[in-house]
Design a protein around this motif. Sequence first.
Motif, short mmCIF file in Angstrom:
data_model
loop_
_atom_site.label_atom_id
_atom_site.label_comp_id
_atom_site.label_asym_id
_atom_site.label_seq_id
_atom_site.Cartn_x
_atom_site.Cartn_y
_atom_site.Cartn_z
N THR A 642 0.86 -1.18 0.00
CA THR A 642 0.00 0.00 0.00
C THR A 642 0.90 1.23 0.00
O THR A 642 1.74 1.38 0.89
N LEU A 643 0.75 2.07 -1.01
CA LEU A 643 1.60 3.25 -1.11
C LEU A 643 0.75 4.51 -1.18
O LEU A 643 -0.29 4.53 -1.86
N VAL A 644 1.19 5.54 -0.50
CA VAL A 644 0.56 6.85 -0.56
C VAL A 644 1.65 7.86 -0.88
O VAL A 644 2.69 7.88 -0.22
N ILE A 645 1.41 8.69 -1.88
CA ILE A 645 2.44 9.63 -2.33
C ILE A 645 1.82 11.00 -2.54
O ILE A 645 0.76 11.14 -3.15
N ASP A 646 2.48 12.00 -2.00
CA ASP A 646 2.08 13.40 -2.17
C ASP A 646 3.06 14.05 -3.13
O ASP A 646 4.21 14.31 -2.79
N VAL A 647 2.58 14.30 -4.36
CA VAL A 647 3.44 14.87 -5.39
C VAL A 647 3.18 16.36 -5.60
O VAL A 647 3.64 16.94 -6.58
N GLY A 648 2.47 16.98 -4.68
CA GLY A 648 2.17 18.41 -4.82
C GLY A 648 1.08 18.63 -5.83
O GLY A 648 -0.09 18.80 -5.49
#
Length: 755
Positions: A642-648
Motif C-alpha cells: 500500500t503506497l501513498v504519495i504526495d506529489v504536490g
Amino acid sequence: MTKHEKIALSRRGFLVGMTAGTLTMGYAMMGGPLGIAEARAEGTFSPNIWFTMDGDGKVTVNITKAEMGQHVGTPLAQALAEELEVPWENVSIHYVSTAPEYGLFVTGGSWSVNWTFDQLSRAGAAGRIALMEGAVKLWGVPLAELSAENGMVMHAKSGRKISYGDLVKEGVTARNFSEDELKAIQLKDPAKRKLVGHSVGALDIPGKTNGTATFGIDVEVEGMIVGTPKVPPVRYGAKVTGVDDSAAKGMAGYQGHVVIEDPTMTTTGWVVALADTYHQALKARDALKVSYDLGPNTGASSAKIMAEAEALQKSGDGAQLFVKDGDSGPAIDGAAVKHEATYTTQLNIHAPLEPLNATVEVVDDVYHIHCGNQFQTLALGLVPAALQIDPSQVVVHQYHLGGGFGRRLESDYILVAALTAKGAGKPVKVIYSREADMTMDFTRTITHQVVRGGASDGRMVGMEQRVVSAWATARQAPAFLADSADKSGKVDPFSINGADHWYTIPNQTVTTIKSPMAQSATPAGQLRSVAPGWTFWAVECFLDEIANKAGIDPLQFKLGMLDATGKNAGGPPNSVGGAKRLANVLKICAEKSGYGKDMGDGVGVGLAAVTAQERNSPTWTACAAQVKVDKATGNFEIQKLTLVIDVGTAVNPQGVEAQVQGGALWGVSIATKEFATMENGAIQQDNYDTYTPLRMEDMPEIDVTVLSTGHYPAGAGEPGVTVTAPAIGNAIFAASGARVRDLPITPEKVKAALG
C-alpha cells in the motif's frame, strides 16, 4: 537526419517569432554575438526550442528529457499546452537533439517535471500572449480586451475571433520576453486548469505499439558497419597488450577491429570487433585473441570490498561530514534507550532490456551520435575530450530508450562508438552483448552503514549514521561534488542523500566515506533510487528497531518526530509544509493498509516513510508492506503493498500512479531478488539466468493513492523504489521477529535471523 545547428543568440530571454509560416518559441542563450534579427537573417536562429505551431494550429512540444517508459513527454506537454490554451488533440511531442540553447540535458533524480514545469508553463503562457498580441495588431484593439481559449483568440466586444492557426498564417512579429517579464506572467489559477491535474493518454504510446517509435538500436545510416566489444576478464583496470585477429580474417563480413584507447578512462582494455552485421561481429569477437595486462583489480571481490568497508567504519579514515546538528555522542550516551545496528547492500546491475548501443557518423567534421541517453550533456563533454576535438563538433540525436534506470546516464557506449568510428574511418553502430552490458555495468555500489542512536521520553535524542560506499559522482561528474558540512573536504551527495531525513532529531551526525576498492574495482553508477535506496533502508529500519526496543509503536514513534519544526518546517517551492506532509502520507498509508490489526499467524505489516529524492526536492511517500513468513523455513510472501504519495500537483495522475506502481515493483526486486557478486575483479552474473529480477509470479497486490495537494509538482519516478525495501524489512520483523539488515532479503537470511 537532423543536421547540427549552431546557435548564437545575444540575450537570455524568451523568443517568439515566425520562420517559414511557423510560430516558434524558446529561450535565448546568454553570451552569443548576434542579436535576434541578425541571427534570423543569417539563418543561425533555431526555431525549435520549446514548441512550434503550424498554420493548422498544430503544436509540437520539444522535449529534452529521455523517454524510457516513464512517458515523461506527456506531462511536460500538458504543462505547456495548459497555459498556451491549445486543444490537447492538437499537441504532439518531439525528443530533440542536443543544441546549446536547450541548456542541461539530464534525466534522473525524479527531476524532470519538477525542474521544468514552471519553465514550460511560462513558455506556453508567453506563446499565448504573443498570439494575442498578433490579434491586437490585426484588429487594432487593446490587449486587455482579448481572451484566448481552446486555440482561439476572441474579442468579446466585437464578437470577433480568430484561430491560432490563422494568426500563424498572418504572421507574428518577433518578440523577446525577458526573464523579468517571464517571472511576471500570472499563470492560471489551479482550479481553472483543464489539462494539468487530469489524466490523459501518454503521447508516446501509439508509436510504441504500432512500431513507428524509433529506439537507438533501430538507427541505420548509409555505409554503416556494426561493432561489438570484446571486454577484458576484469571489470576495470585492464590494458590491451596485443590482438591476434588471424582467425577472424577469413570470416564472412569481417571488417577489422579497433583497440579502444579512451583518454577519459571511462573504459579500459576494450577491443571492438567490426563486421557487416551484428551476428558476424559476434563471431569475429569470439575469434579475436587478445592479451592483457589485467591491472590492479584482479584480486578484488565483494567479500574484500565489504571487509574494507568494515575496516573503514572502525578507523574512520576518509570520513567527511554530511550532517552535523548538535552533539550526537553525549546525547546518545545519556539516552534511556540506546541501539546500534549495521546495514549492508550488495552489488546491483541495471540490466535494461534494450542492449546498450550507439551509432556514430561523421558529417562535415561533426560527430553525429544516434542513441538513447539520459545525460547527453555529459557525453558532450567526454566525447570531445576523448577524440580531442572541439565541443561544437559533437551532437547527440536522441531516441527512445529501451530501459535506462540510470544506466544510460553513462557515456561509455557513446565513447566506444565514437572512438570506433574514428578508428574505422566509417559510420559504425556499436551494440553491447548482454554479457558485455552486465559484466561491464556501472553498478549500484556495495554499501556498509553503521547507525547508532538513543531515545528518551518517546523521541530520538541523538543519532549517528556512517556510510561507506563507492562515490559514483566522483568518477562520473566530479563537478557535482559538494562541500562537506564543516567545509573541510568534498562529499558525493548522491552517495549519502536521504540520511539528511525530515525527522526532528536535535543531535544528528552523518558521515560518508569513499571506499577505495569499490571505487577502483566496481565503478559505481546511479541506479534508480540512488543513495536514498540504501540510506532510507537503514534509517527506516533503525527507527523501527529502536522504537520496538523502547516498547513504542513504530508508527507513533515516527509521527512524533515528524513535527515540521526547525529545518524540517519546509518552504517554497518544493517543500512547503515540510515534515507534516510526510506525517500525513504515513498516517493515511497506515490506515489504508490495516496496520496494527491482527493479520493472522505469521503475517505482519511494516511501514516506511521517505522523502526521496534529494532533500531540496522531496516527494512525500509512505509504504505499508503486508508480508507472510513461514517461520520454519524463512520463506516469505509479499502479499500487498500500500503506497501513498504526495506529489504536490499530479500533472497527469494516471501517469504518476503508473510510475509509483513500477517503482514499487522495482523496489521489491532490489529488496528480495537482485544480487550480483564480484570475484577476481570480475562481475560473475552475465545474463538473466544468473541475475534474476522480479518475475510475474512474485507480483504482490499493489494499492496506490496519489495525493495532489496543490503544491509545486514533485517527482514520481524513484520514491516508490526507495520506500519499499525498509517497509518489507519491517514487515518481516512484524510477522516473525526476524530482523534482516542485508539486501537482498532472502529466505536463508530470514531463517538465520530467526535463530
